[in-house]
Design a protein around this motif. Sequence first.
Motif, PDB file in Angstrom:
ATOM      1  N   SER A 168       4.115  -9.330  -2.565  1.00 54.56           N
ATOM      2  CA  SER A 168       4.688  -9.894  -1.336  1.00 54.56           C
ATOM      3  C   SER A 168       4.318  -8.961  -0.194  1.00 54.56           C
ATOM      4  O   SER A 168       4.371  -7.738  -0.345  1.00 54.56           O
ATOM      5  CB  SER A 168       6.209  -9.988  -1.445  1.00 54.56           C
ATOM      6  N   LEU A 169       3.928  -9.529   0.934  1.00 50.17           N
ATOM      7  CA  LEU A 169       3.528  -8.717   2.073  1.00 50.17           C
ATOM      8  C   LEU A 169       4.601  -8.741   3.159  1.00 50.17           C
ATOM      9  O   LEU A 169       5.209  -9.777   3.417  1.00 50.17           O
ATOM     10  CB  LEU A 169       2.208  -9.220   2.654  1.00 50.17           C
ATOM     11  N   SER A 170       4.812  -7.595   3.782  1.00 48.52           N
ATOM     12  CA  SER A 170       5.754  -7.501   4.890  1.00 48.52           C
ATOM     13  C   SER A 170       5.123  -8.087   6.150  1.00 48.52           C
ATOM     14  O   SER A 170       3.950  -8.481   6.150  1.00 48.52           O
ATOM     15  CB  SER A 170       6.124  -6.033   5.138  1.00 48.52           C
ATOM     16  N   ILE A 171       5.888  -8.143   7.221  1.00 48.14           N
ATOM     17  CA  ILE A 171       5.369  -8.653   8.492  1.00 48.14           C
ATOM     18  C   ILE A 171       4.173  -7.830   8.958  1.00 48.14           C
ATOM     19  O   ILE A 171       3.233  -8.344   9.573  1.00 48.14           O
ATOM     20  CB  ILE A 171       6.483  -8.640   9.565  1.00 48.14           C
ATOM     21  N   GLN A 172       4.191  -6.537   8.615  1.00 47.43           N
ATOM     22  CA  GLN A 172       3.092  -5.653   9.001  1.00 47.43           C
ATOM     23  C   GLN A 172       1.888  -5.770   8.064  1.00 47.43           C
ATOM     24  O   GLN A 172       0.879  -5.104   8.256  1.00 47.43           O
ATOM     25  CB  GLN A 172       3.571  -4.194   9.025  1.00 47.43           C
ATOM     26  N   GLU A 174       1.966  -4.980   4.849  1.00 48.24           N
ATOM     27  CA  GLU A 174       2.054  -3.972   3.804  1.00 48.24           C
ATOM     28  C   GLU A 174       2.758  -4.542   2.574  1.00 48.24           C
ATOM     29  O   GLU A 174       3.675  -5.361   2.704  1.00 48.24           O
ATOM     30  CB  GLU A 174       2.831  -2.751   4.313  1.00 48.24           C
ATOM     31  N   SER A 176       5.357  -5.163  -0.135  1.00 47.39           N
ATOM     32  CA  SER A 176       6.785  -4.870  -0.188  1.00 47.39           C
ATOM     33  C   SER A 176       7.343  -5.011  -1.602  1.00 47.39           C
ATOM     34  O   SER A 176       8.375  -4.426  -1.921  1.00 47.39           O
ATOM     35  CB  SER A 176       7.555  -5.802   0.759  1.00 47.39           C
ATOM     36  N   TYR A 177       6.683  -5.787  -2.458  1.00 50.60           N
ATOM     37  CA  TYR A 177       7.097  -5.942  -3.854  1.00 50.60           C
ATOM     38  C   TYR A 177       5.862  -6.320  -4.664  1.00 50.60           C
ATOM     39  O   TYR A 177       5.138  -7.243  -4.291  1.00 50.60           O
ATOM     40  CB  TYR A 177       8.173  -7.020  -3.999  1.00 50.60           C
TER      41      TYR A 177
END
Length: 205
Positions: A168-172, A174, A176-177
Amino acid sequence: MGTNFHLPSTLEQFQQQFPTEETCIDFFFSTKWPSGFSCPHCGHSHAYITSTRRLPLYECLQCHHQTSLTAGTIMAGSRTSLHKWLTAIFLISRTEQGTNAVALSKIISVTYKTAWLILHKIRHAISTADQRTLLSGIVQVNSAVYGKPYNPYYRNHPQEHYLLAGSSLSIQGEPSYIKLKLVPKIHVKKSFFNAPRHWISPNNI
């Protein structure tokens, strides 16, 4: 017992922060009841404490339900100290190298059978929790290979195991999981062997 704990990053730091069984008891109490004792049966906030046992026993003042720090956990019924359990959990979750039953038995001074059982219970709990957590939002998935030796021109070495790596990608943008799943060879098509893949070293998992 409401102390805030910050998990250490090395085994030496762990041993300094949790030197005794009593410090581990305080940690497990704060983790299980961060706002103070709460009866799992009726929710009452006060209890009698029996401290003559190896681990404290809490009896609710209202409904007289008895519970302990390990009730409902993978440590329930275990004769192994909380300090040894917490050390094992730390080694699996906080170190890049991980650990095995032989090494763990030496570190926490238990038999190989006990160390193997502890590791099995911890890994099963991690696997169960991971299955309940789905990747969400923007998800990236790629194929990968785990094992030695690695040869990009030899596509079906018996020591290679095929993986799907998802994140899973963060808003940035990166990760995240991250999840890694083994792909049984019977489900691997020829196109998988020819597709661009990443090789994952056993030391990096």
